[in-house]
Structure formats: C-alpha cells, structure tokens
Design a protein around this motif. Structure first.
Motif, mmCIF file in Angstrom:
data_model
loop_
_atom_site.group_PDB
_atom_site.id
_atom_site.type_symbol
_atom_site.label_atom_id
_atom_site.label_comp_id
_atom_site.label_asym_id
_atom_site.label_seq_id
_atom_site.Cartn_x
_atom_site.Cartn_y
_atom_site.Cartn_z
ATOM 1 N N THR A 65 -45.435 -4.036 -7.310
ATOM 2 C CA THR A 65 -45.247 -4.681 -8.604
ATOM 3 C C THR A 65 -44.835 -6.131 -8.354
ATOM 4 O OG1 THR A 65 -42.894 -4.147 -8.772
ATOM 5 C CG2 THR A 65 -44.472 -2.485 -9.578
ATOM 6 N N VAL A 66 -44.940 -6.953 -9.378
ATOM 7 C CA VAL A 66 -44.505 -8.345 -9.252
ATOM 8 C C VAL A 66 -43.012 -8.397 -8.940
ATOM 9 C CG1 VAL A 66 -44.241 -10.539 -10.486
ATOM 10 C CG2 VAL A 66 -46.323 -9.188 -10.785
ATOM 11 N N ALA A 67 -42.259 -7.491 -9.566
ATOM 12 C CA ALA A 67 -40.811 -7.450 -9.308
ATOM 13 C C ALA A 67 -40.523 -7.114 -7.851
ATOM 14 C CB ALA A 67 -40.143 -6.436 -10.231
ATOM 15 N N GLU A 68 -41.261 -6.141 -7.320
ATOM 16 C CA GLU A 68 -41.089 -5.784 -5.911
ATOM 17 C C GLU A 68 -41.473 -6.936 -4.990
ATOM 18 O OE1 GLU A 68 -41.980 -0.986 -5.638
ATOM 19 O OE2 GLU A 68 -43.682 -2.356 -5.739
ATOM 20 N N ALA A 69 -42.440 -7.735 -5.435
ATOM 21 C CA ALA A 69 -42.965 -8.821 -4.599
ATOM 22 C C ALA A 69 -42.114 -10.080 -4.662
ATOM 23 C CB ALA A 69 -44.398 -9.140 -5.016
ATOM 24 N N GLY A 70 -41.010 -10.039 -5.411
ATOM 25 C CA GLY A 70 -40.105 -11.181 -5.358
ATOM 26 C C GLY A 70 -39.795 -11.876 -6.670
ATOM 27 N N ALA B 241 -42.170 -7.668 -15.915
ATOM 28 C CA ALA B 241 -42.996 -6.492 -16.209
ATOM 29 C C ALA B 241 -43.793 -6.761 -17.481
ATOM 30 C CB ALA B 241 -42.140 -5.250 -16.380
ATOM 31 N N ALA B 242 -45.067 -6.416 -17.474
ATOM 32 C CA ALA B 242 -45.930 -6.575 -18.650
ATOM 33 C C ALA B 242 -47.138 -5.668 -18.478
ATOM 34 C CB ALA B 242 -46.376 -8.027 -18.803
ATOM 35 N N VAL B 243 -47.663 -5.176 -19.594
ATOM 36 C CA VAL B 243 -48.869 -4.350 -19.546
ATOM 37 C C VAL B 243 -49.892 -4.899 -20.523
ATOM 38 C CG1 VAL B 243 -47.620 -2.258 -18.880
ATOM 39 C CG2 VAL B 243 -48.045 -2.717 -21.318
ATOM 40 N N GLY B 244 -51.127 -4.530 -20.284
ATOM 41 C CA GLY B 244 -52.191 -4.825 -21.235
ATOM 42 C C GLY B 244 -52.618 -3.512 -21.876
ATOM 43 N N TRP B 245 -52.898 -3.523 -23.173
ATOM 44 C CA TRP B 245 -53.247 -2.267 -23.837
ATOM 45 C C TRP B 245 -54.529 -2.414 -24.652
ATOM 46 C CZ3 TRP B 245 -53.678 -2.265 -29.126
ATOM 47 C CH2 TRP B 245 -53.018 -3.285 -29.830
ATOM 48 N N LYS C 10 -43.807 -0.247 -12.795
ATOM 49 C CA LYS C 10 -43.965 0.647 -11.641
ATOM 50 C C LYS C 10 -45.374 0.490 -11.094
ATOM 51 C CE LYS C 10 -45.308 4.604 -14.514
ATOM 52 N NZ LYS C 10 -45.019 6.010 -14.863
ATOM 53 N N ARG C 11 -45.593 0.977 -9.896
ATOM 54 C CA ARG C 11 -46.904 0.850 -9.270
ATOM 55 C C ARG C 11 -47.961 1.627 -10.055
ATOM 56 N NH1 ARG C 11 -46.743 0.058 -2.784
ATOM 57 N NH2 ARG C 11 -44.890 -1.279 -2.694
ATOM 58 N N ALA C 12 -49.182 1.132 -10.013
ATOM 59 C CA ALA C 12 -50.276 1.755 -10.741
ATOM 60 C C ALA C 12 -50.946 2.830 -9.895
ATOM 61 C CB ALA C 12 -51.305 0.691 -11.137
ATOM 62 N N GLU C 13 -51.302 3.948 -10.546
ATOM 63 C CA GLU C 13 -51.973 5.031 -9.816
ATOM 64 C C GLU C 13 -53.290 4.572 -9.216
ATOM 65 O OE1 GLU C 13 -52.314 8.850 -11.600
ATOM 66 O OE2 GLU C 13 -50.411 8.689 -12.672
ATOM 67 N N ALA C 14 -53.986 3.680 -9.909
ATOM 68 C CA ALA C 14 -55.278 3.203 -9.407
ATOM 69 C C ALA C 14 -55.125 2.253 -8.228
ATOM 70 C CB ALA C 14 -56.048 2.513 -10.530
ATOM 71 N N PHE C 15 -53.928 1.632 -8.077
ATOM 72 C CA PHE C 15 -53.670 0.687 -6.986
ATOM 73 C C PHE C 15 -52.340 1.038 -6.322
ATOM 74 C CE2 PHE C 15 -56.221 -1.528 -10.151
ATOM 75 C CZ PHE C 15 -57.223 -2.122 -9.393
ATOM 76 N N PRO C 16 -52.234 2.200 -5.721
ATOM 77 C CA PRO C 16 -50.933 2.654 -5.197
ATOM 78 C C PRO C 16 -50.362 1.779 -4.090
ATOM 79 C CG PRO C 16 -52.719 4.067 -4.421
ATOM 80 C CD PRO C 16 -53.311 3.180 -5.468
ATOM 81 N N ALA D 50 -56.541 -8.705 -4.372
ATOM 82 C CA ALA D 50 -55.504 -8.250 -5.291
ATOM 83 C C ALA D 50 -54.138 -8.455 -4.657
ATOM 84 C CB ALA D 50 -55.709 -6.778 -5.635
ATOM 85 N N LEU D 51 -53.192 -9.019 -5.407
ATOM 86 C CA LEU D 51 -51.872 -9.337 -4.865
ATOM 87 C C LEU D 51 -50.781 -8.387 -5.341
ATOM 88 C CD1 LEU D 51 -51.865 -13.228 -5.364
ATOM 89 C CD2 LEU D 51 -52.855 -11.889 -3.482
ATOM 90 N N ALA D 52 -50.834 -7.996 -6.619
ATOM 91 C CA ALA D 52 -49.767 -7.170 -7.188
ATOM 92 C C ALA D 52 -50.214 -6.659 -8.551
ATOM 93 C CB ALA D 52 -48.472 -7.984 -7.334
ATOM 94 N N VAL D 53 -49.407 -5.755 -9.115
ATOM 95 C CA VAL D 53 -49.644 -5.288 -10.479
ATOM 96 C C VAL D 53 -48.478 -5.739 -11.360
ATOM 97 C CG1 VAL D 53 -51.090 -3.327 -9.861
ATOM 98 C CG2 VAL D 53 -48.611 -3.037 -9.964
#
Length: 331
Positions: free
Chosen positions: A245-250, A255-259, A235-241, A228-231
């Motif tokens: 985030t992709v934004a934090e990683a450069g 930002a995008a979510v799946g629902w 913001k960071r995910a509770e399941a993968f603290p 796993a590289l990023a979410v």
C-alpha cells in the motif's frame, strides 16, 4: 349552516353503504399507484436495457459495464447494451441518465467523477459493483521502481512529472491530489476524457504516472509495459498481493479507493431498484463473474441500495472537502 359541505357530511352519515363508498374513493389513488407499480414490475425487463457509461471505451467503468451487461442480459433474457457517452468528467452521461424515464431501462455505471453535491439527488442508488484500490503505475522509461523513488524524483523536479486522469474530479485525479498533499510533492495534472485515453498516453510516455483502476492497467503491468509501484487502498489488493500500500511504502495514513456502481433516475420505483439490485448482487456472487472481475483487478462489492446510498453520501462529502480546499471545478 346549510352549506353543500354540511349536507354532504350529514346526509346518510350513518349508512354502512356510504362508509364503504367513501373508503373505496379514498383508497383509489393508492390502488392506482399499486397497479402502476405492479404493471411496471410485471413487465420489467420486457425490452432492451441500456447501461450508460459516461466515459470512452477501455476504462474501468466500460469494462465492468460490459461484464455485468452480459450476465444481466442472460439472466433477464433480453439485450443489455453499453452506451458510451463521454465528456465533462462523466457529467454528460450522468445528465443524460438523470433526464431519462425512471423505469429501470436506462441505468448509469457511475464512478466518483460523475457524482457530486449538485447532481447526487437526481439518482436512485441501485448497487455498488466494485470498490477497489487504484494501482500507481509509471512508464517504464521513467526509471522508477517504488514509491520512495517516485517521491524523490518529484521533489527533485517540482511540477515536471505529469500524471494522467480520466478528467477533473475523477478518482484517478483526486487520489493523486490526496497523494501530493500527503507526500509533499508537486506533479502536473493532464486530464483526459477517459481512463483508456490516459493509459494510451502513459504507454507512449506522454505522461509519466497514473493512479488507475486495476482493470484498466493490469494487462500492461503483466506484459511489462508499465511498472506498478503500489496500491492506494488501506490494505493490499487481492489482485496485486505483492504490491505494498502507499502507507506501507512510506506515506503514512494515505488511503483511497475508486468505485463503480449502478444508478437510475431518482424517481425509479423502489420495486424496480430492488429487482435490479438483487440480480446485480447475484452476478457479483457468481464465481465466473468474480473471476473475470478479479482478473481485471476489480473487487466485487455487493451492497443493498440503502447501503450504497450511504456509501455515496460519504464519498461525495469526502471528495468535496478536498475539491473545495484545492479549488477544483468538477464536470
């Protein structure tokens, strides 16, 4: 004028009995509608309820549908079954539900892929189940350990890296297209009929990368079979603290979510929608269900039907802008 209508209007017009009779006749359609609604509500759920998952078993929609189905079956004291109807990026299952009797007994576990501008009006939003960041995962043999390395590898061989998705227009596809634009890279899309099939090929190395629901890839990340590289969320995910985030990683601004959420055919009575919404939200606040969902990387996201309807409207508009720009055909 001496028409029948005039005679009807003038004859006995001051009679209290006549006024009561006319009032009763005028209210009859409303009484019948109310009676039908009460009868339907009183019976619901009096028999088996089907949750149609428009993807094969093993994906995020399937996992959440089964978790929710067990809870609702116990709460309703009836059977709740999951019916997988895969194909056309979720549109085969969605079309099936849109044509079903609008009585609350046939529901759709929808996602980004199965709704678009053409069919969204055919459904009544019931409840958002989960709106979670996707996890960017790679086959460990790729030798990539972070987003910077993934971008560098993609730029070094434009169009050579492959990414799998659950179909054209699915969140697992569109989130990557958004990433490609933001990061300035080119990767080849390999669509599948469902996330589970795509993950199978990711594990074998047939495809290199996936932006996938956490509930689908969590076990393989934990076992070391995938990296796993990023979410993808803001913001960071509770399941993968520990994952950035992709934004934090450069990649600033990404930002995008799946629902995933439950919908019914458009003409379903509001009373039935409200009943199902209340029971789904009770599930999403149940500690046991919350624990199961988070163990699979999904974040419970209770909403009212109106809130979910507005959420869907915004999501459809956002992704339609991207698909129009890129010429992506949905379904």
């Amino acid at each position: 004028m001496n028409t029948p209508e005039c005679k009807l209007a003038t004859r006995g017009q001051d009679s209290p009995a006549r006024r009561r009779a006319v009032s009763a006749l005028l209210s009859l359609p409303w009484m019948l509608a109310l009676s039908r609604a009460q009868a339907q509500m009183g019976a619901f759920p009096g028999r088996t309820v089907t949750i149609v998952v428009p993807f094969p078993p093993g994906g995020g929609a399937d996992t959440l549908g089964r978790i929710l189905g067990v809870y609702l079956g116990n709460a309703w004291k009836t059977s709740v079954i999951v019916d997988n109807r895969a194909g056309a990026s979720g549109h085969i299952g969605a079309n099936f539900v849109s044509r079903a009797k609008p009585d609350g007994y046939t529901l759709l576990m929808s996602s980004t892929a199965s709704l678009d501008r053409k069919n969204v009006s055919q459904f009544a939003p019931i409840a958002l189940v989960s709106a979670s960041a996707y996890v960017i995962v790679v086959n460990v043999k790729l030798g990539v350990t972070n987003i910077g390395e993934l971008i560098a590898k993609a730029k070094g061989a434009p169009g050579r890296l492959t990414f799998g998705s659950s179909g054209a227009g699915a969140a697992s596809h569109l989130t990557v297209e958004l990433f490609k634009q933001a990061a300035g890279v080119d990767m080849m899309h390999v669509p599948y009929k469902g996330t589970g099939q795509a993950v199978t090929d990711l594990l074998s190395g047939t495809v290199d990368v996936m932006f996938a629901p956490g509930e689908t890839v969590m076990p393989y990340v934990q076992s070391g079979m995938l990296k796993a590289l990023a979410v993808t969320g803001a913001k960071r995910a509770e399941a993968f603290p520990d994952l950035p985030t992709v934004a934090e990683a450069g990649v600033p601004g990404y930002a995008a979510v799946g629902w995933f959420g439950l919908l019914a055919p458009a003409a379903t009575l509001p009373e039935v929608v409200a009943r199902i919404n209340a029971d789904v939200n009770a599930a999403l606040n149940d500690p046991g269900i919350v624990e199961k969902m988070r163990a699979h990387g999904a974040e419970p996201s209770p909403m009212t039907p109106d809130q979910f309807g507005r959420f869907i409207k915004d999501e459809v508009a956002k992704w339609a802008q991207l698909t129009d720009k890129l010429g992506i055909t949905l379904g």
